[in-house]
Write a protein that holds these residues in place. Structure first.
Motif, mmCIF file in Angstrom:
data_model
loop_
_atom_site.group_PDB
_atom_site.id
_atom_site.type_symbol
_atom_site.label_atom_id
_atom_site.label_comp_id
_atom_site.label_asym_id
_atom_site.label_seq_id
_atom_site.Cartn_x
_atom_site.Cartn_y
_atom_site.Cartn_z
ATOM 1 N N ARG A 263 61.779 60.488 29.056
ATOM 2 C CA ARG A 263 62.539 61.465 30.034
ATOM 3 C C ARG A 263 62.073 61.275 31.395
ATOM 4 O O ARG A 263 62.884 61.043 32.366
ATOM 5 C CB ARG A 263 62.620 62.879 29.603
ATOM 6 N N LEU A 264 60.911 61.095 31.649
ATOM 7 C CA LEU A 264 60.266 60.817 32.989
ATOM 8 C C LEU A 264 60.606 59.418 33.441
ATOM 9 O O LEU A 264 61.147 59.349 34.881
ATOM 10 C CB LEU A 264 58.722 61.069 32.783
ATOM 11 N N LEU B 211 62.892 58.803 36.817
ATOM 12 C CA LEU B 211 62.472 57.879 37.932
ATOM 13 C C LEU B 211 63.278 56.944 38.201
ATOM 14 O O LEU B 211 63.719 56.644 39.552
ATOM 15 C CB LEU B 211 61.202 57.238 37.235
ATOM 16 N N GLU B 212 63.998 56.350 37.258
ATOM 17 C CA GLU B 212 64.962 55.284 37.518
ATOM 18 C C GLU B 212 66.253 55.920 38.128
ATOM 19 O O GLU B 212 67.032 55.118 38.816
ATOM 20 C CB GLU B 212 65.347 54.539 36.211
ATOM 21 N N GLY C 149 66.185 58.152 40.322
ATOM 22 C CA GLY C 149 65.818 58.831 41.747
ATOM 23 C C GLY C 149 65.500 60.046 41.744
ATOM 24 O O GLY C 149 65.408 60.623 42.849
ATOM 25 N N ALA C 150 65.676 60.929 40.623
ATOM 26 C CA ALA C 150 65.202 62.064 40.629
ATOM 27 C C ALA C 150 63.818 62.564 40.641
ATOM 28 O O ALA C 150 63.280 63.616 41.206
ATOM 29 C CB ALA C 150 65.881 62.946 39.355
ATOM 30 N N LEU C 151 63.081 61.595 40.236
ATOM 31 C CA LEU C 151 61.615 61.826 40.109
ATOM 32 C C LEU C 151 60.894 60.944 41.285
ATOM 33 O O LEU C 151 60.874 59.637 41.329
ATOM 34 C CB LEU C 151 60.996 61.597 38.787
ATOM 35 N N ASP C 152 60.313 61.490 42.268
ATOM 36 C CA ASP C 152 59.424 60.480 43.349
ATOM 37 C C ASP C 152 58.014 60.750 42.973
ATOM 38 O O ASP C 152 57.372 61.888 43.321
ATOM 39 C CB ASP C 152 60.015 61.372 44.661
ATOM 40 N N LEU C 153 57.249 59.727 42.797
ATOM 41 C CA LEU C 153 55.904 59.755 42.726
ATOM 42 C C LEU C 153 55.040 58.975 43.568
ATOM 43 O O LEU C 153 53.985 58.920 43.534
ATOM 44 C CB LEU C 153 55.601 58.751 41.277
ATOM 45 N N SER C 154 55.873 58.829 45.147
ATOM 46 C CA SER C 154 55.100 58.263 45.977
ATOM 47 C C SER C 154 53.941 59.076 46.514
ATOM 48 O O SER C 154 53.128 58.467 47.294
ATOM 49 C CB SER C 154 56.117 57.933 47.049
ATOM 50 N N GLU D 163 53.806 52.116 31.751
ATOM 51 C CA GLU D 163 53.479 51.252 33.020
ATOM 52 C C GLU D 163 54.447 51.274 33.769
ATOM 53 O O GLU D 163 54.023 51.005 35.137
ATOM 54 C CB GLU D 163 53.594 49.775 32.289
ATOM 55 N N GLU D 164 55.750 51.683 33.790
ATOM 56 C CA GLU D 164 56.665 51.819 34.725
ATOM 57 C C GLU D 164 56.196 52.954 35.542
ATOM 58 O O GLU D 164 56.634 53.161 36.887
ATOM 59 C CB GLU D 164 58.042 51.708 34.190
ATOM 60 N N LEU D 165 55.801 54.062 34.896
ATOM 61 C CA LEU D 165 55.572 55.298 35.738
ATOM 62 C C LEU D 165 54.357 55.143 36.514
ATOM 63 O O LEU D 165 54.275 55.716 37.667
ATOM 64 C CB LEU D 165 55.388 56.417 34.608
ATOM 65 N N LEU D 166 53.283 54.432 35.747
ATOM 66 C CA LEU D 166 52.238 54.118 36.770
ATOM 67 C C LEU D 166 52.160 53.204 37.929
ATOM 68 O O LEU D 166 51.702 53.572 38.992
ATOM 69 C CB LEU D 166 50.905 53.843 35.819
ATOM 70 N N ASP D 167 53.122 52.164 37.510
ATOM 71 C CA ASP D 167 53.263 51.247 38.640
ATOM 72 C C ASP D 167 54.004 52.014 39.966
ATOM 73 O O ASP D 167 54.071 51.119 41.093
ATOM 74 C CB ASP D 167 54.107 50.205 38.055
ATOM 75 N N ALA D 168 54.671 53.222 39.545
ATOM 76 C CA ALA D 168 55.503 53.876 40.703
ATOM 77 C C ALA D 168 54.549 54.684 41.469
ATOM 78 O O ALA D 168 55.035 55.679 42.487
ATOM 79 C CB ALA D 168 56.580 54.410 40.233
ATOM 80 N N THR D 169 53.265 54.682 40.984
ATOM 81 C CA THR D 169 52.476 55.824 41.903
ATOM 82 C C THR D 169 51.416 54.985 42.854
ATOM 83 O O THR D 169 51.308 53.961 42.678
ATOM 84 C CB THR D 169 51.255 56.639 40.688
ATOM 85 N N PRO D 170 51.047 55.829 43.776
ATOM 86 C CA PRO D 170 50.226 55.191 44.898
ATOM 87 C C PRO D 170 49.004 54.586 44.318
ATOM 88 O O PRO D 170 48.253 54.968 43.222
ATOM 89 C CB PRO D 170 49.937 56.429 45.865
ATOM 90 N N GLU D 171 48.236 53.727 44.880
ATOM 91 C CA GLU D 171 47.247 52.863 44.527
ATOM 92 C C GLU D 171 45.924 53.839 44.461
ATOM 93 O O GLU D 171 44.929 53.798 43.776
ATOM 94 C CB GLU D 171 46.765 51.892 45.614
ATOM 95 N N GLY D 172 45.755 54.805 45.481
ATOM 96 C CA GLY D 172 44.838 55.764 45.601
ATOM 97 C C GLY D 172 44.844 57.056 44.759
ATOM 98 O O GLY D 172 43.827 57.746 44.773
ATOM 99 N N ARG D 173 45.675 57.073 43.753
ATOM 100 C CA ARG D 173 45.789 58.269 42.890
ATOM 101 C C ARG D 173 44.588 58.171 41.961
ATOM 102 O O ARG D 173 44.320 57.018 41.315
ATOM 103 C CB ARG D 173 47.246 58.384 42.194
#
Length: 612
Positions: free
Chosen positions: A133-134, A138-139, A141-146, A169-179
């Motif tokens: 569901r997450l 994300l795909e 555009g309702a979930l912004d992980l930036s 992997e898709e969820l984590l790839d959409a998060t910032p490097e410093g998280r």
């Protein structure tokens, strides 16, 4: 305060819940060396992991004023494998961050997606959900992980087992490097380690399971039963313990459906949880357990993830877990927060060796015992009933009036008997089990016992049937008796003596039903089947050949279903000329072009036990 370096709003919430001191995993994530670092935490089910990662991510969510940071997108993401576990995590974080004023959104399959999108548009600081569901949000555009500062993977091992690797992997790839990435898992298999290396930086490994992997507050029992008595043993265990809440584990949704229907038919207040149930059905089932309208839950492993029932004191493994970790996850539903629980494994006789290895791998000491009999259940019922009826209670005038009216029409003894009858009538009846005839045993070098069941009246004129399995295949009466009942459509009373040799067994059937039994056995034989239906059971006119060679006129013993190839590894007599169709002596050359044949179907007999 027993929780070190805990923000004031969270400390107030913890105090309101009555927690005096942190659990091992909570203390570990609050330690100075874990501050602001990526974590790999391996902890037991029921050890307080949810509160632990709620405390661990507080430094990323709360500012100096102990209020959540305002941002255009979520600051914390928690991913859980199942809907129920995600909802439970959301409830836990809701009370933990209630005093801080944090906003939460929950996104799980089976719920209203448009409502979830509106919750995400309200800029929550914490988002909890299931991988599929997450990823969908994300795909779209309702979930912004930036703006994400911390990602938590709860029960990561289970998510990988369920095939959610690509979603994660898709969820984590959409998060910032410093998280920060906090990885919580009861086990640490190789795929989890690989995931950690890819998405974590200098992660601190925290191991809080301790030496007692089997949960010290859980009493493990291994219940030995005949394969045909698995369901009856589960019924008697439920009746013997009369737990406030019990959960029975099955391997598939079909078995859950069957066992649930069987228990309801017997009079148990039971609910079912499996992959075929909608979220609404799951919610109703769990609420029935919490309200005590139901006391028994039949579930699959995945469907039971995240279930947290304070009154759960009995876990029954109706079908054996596939490995030690599954055993711990199942059993970990009970024995929580210092309460005692019982985990009972129902073990068919042929699978005892496998369960011994399973318990050894899990580091669990189990008590091996026979299933509770109907007589034991009756004795326990009597003690519980007397205790309940003699317990002090408050009565009113209406109670006294009804009692007086009863005394006018019945004696006190009759009234007491009627009361006992009314209580007992509401209880499901215990089941009669196949009696334990004892495992087949003989001294090394001794001849096999000729009779496993003594002849009895009514079998003076009988016919012998040959079963293509013996001691070498771990055959014993406790397996053969129910097998014969199922295959031949007879009852235990129709079966006489059972004689077991090294490679074959013989059973006595009254002559009056022998023709019908032979016809039924032919119809229920499935050549090539990989279960007991592929086992050949045929009339043996010459009677048992144990200890005296092949039956007269038999030309050697049958070689498999419908005279097929000999089971692989079967021994042959030595010396002497080889008669047509008789077994070949060891060392004699095999005729050119001859093959050994495929042997017996894999499931036609119980698995071999250890060598005697």
């Amino acid at each position: 305060m027993a929780f070190p370096d805990c923000p004031a709003p969270l400390a107030a919430a913890i105090s309101a819940r009555g927690y005096a001191e942190p659990t091992d995993v909570q203390a570990a994530v609050l330690s100075p060396e874990a501050h602001a670092r990526d974590l790999i935490v391996s902890a037991q089910t029921g050890s307080g992991k949810t509160v632990a990662f709620g405390l661990a991510m507080a430094t990323d969510l709360l500012g100096a004023d102990n209020r959540p940071h305002e941002a255009h997108a979520p600051l914390a993401l928690v991913v859980a494998p199942t809907r129920e576990l995600a909802l439970q995590v959301s409830r836990e974080l809701a009370w933990l961050y209630a005093h801080a004023g944090a906003r939460l959104a929950t996104c799980v399959g089976g719920m209203d997606a448009s409502r979830e999108r509106r919750m995400l548009a309200a800029r929550p600081q914490i988002v909890v959900g299931t991988p599929g569901r997450l990823r969908d949000h994300l795909e779209r555009g309702a979930l912004d992980l930036s703006a994400l500062k911390v990602a938590v993977l709860d029960e990561a091992d289970e998510m990988l087992d369920m095939g959610f690797r690509e979603d994660l992997e898709e969820l984590l790839d959409a998060t910032p490097e410093g998280r920060r990435t906090l990885l919580f898992s009861a086990t640490m298999p190789r795929p989890i380690v690989a995931l950690a290396k890819r998405y974590q930086r200098d992660a601190l490994r925290l191991e809080t399971r301790g030496a007692d992997r089997g949960h010290g507050d859980i009493a493990y029992q291994a219940i030995l039963v005949a394969p045909a008595d698995i369901e009856n043993a589960a019924v008697n265990l439920l009746r013997l313990h009369e737990a406030d809440t019990a959960i029975l584990f099955c391997a598939t949704r079909d078995n859950v459906r069957h066992l649930h229907a069987s228990l309801v038919e017997r009079g148990f207040a039971a609910v079912a949880l499996s992959g075929e149930h909608s979220q609404s059905e799951r919610n109703h089932a769990l609420q029935a357990l919490r309200d005590r309208r139901a006391r028994v839950c039949v579930a699959t492993d995945v469907a039971a993830r995240g279930i947290d029932l304070p009154t759960l004191t009995l876990v029954i493994h109706v079908e054996l877990p596939r490995d030690a970790e599954t055993l711990q996850h199942r059993s970990g539903r009970t024995g929580r927060a210092g309460k005692k629980g019982v985990a009972a494994l129902i073990v068919p006789y042929p699978r005892r060796r496998r369960v011994e290895l399973l318990l050894r791998d899990a580091g669990v000491q189990a008590e091996w015992r026979q299933p509770p009999t109907a007589e034991e259940v009756v004795v326990a019922d009597r003690a519980r009933l007397i205790e309940r009826l003699l317990a002090p209670i408050e009565t009113d005038s209406e109670d006294a009036a009804i009692a007086a009216q009863l005394l006018e029409q019945r004696s006190p003894e009759e009234i007491a008997a009627l009361l006992v009858h009314a209580h007992r009538a509401a209880l499901p009846r215990p089941e009669e089990l196949i009696p334990d005839t004892g495992p087949p045993q003989r001294e090394r070098g001794a001849r096999p016992e000729r009779a496993e069941r003594a002849p009895r009246e009514g079998f003076e004129d009988s016919v012998w049937f040959r079963i293509d399995a013996g001691r070498r295949h771990n055959a014993d009466p406790r397996w053969l008796l129910p097998l014969l009942c199922r295959r031949a459509h007879v009852t235990r009373g129709d079966i006489g003596a059972i004689r077991i040799g090294m490679h074959e067994s013989f059973v006595e059937i009254p002559r009056g039903i022998a023709d019908r039994v032979a016809d039924t056995l032919r119809r229920t034989l499935k050549p090539g089947a990989e279960d007991e239906s592929g086992l050949a059971i045929t009339p043996a006119p010459g009677g048992p050949t144990i200890g005296r060679g092949p039956p007269s006129g038999g030309g050697g013993k049958p070689r498999g279903p419908h005279g097929g190839p000999r089971p692989q590894g079967a021994s042959r007599p030595q010396g002497g000329p080889r008669a047509p169709g008789a077994p070949r002596s060891p060392g004699a050359p095999r005729p050119q072009g001859a093959s050994r044949g495929p042997g017996r179907p894999a499931g036609a007999r119980p698995p071999r036990g250890p060598k005697r």
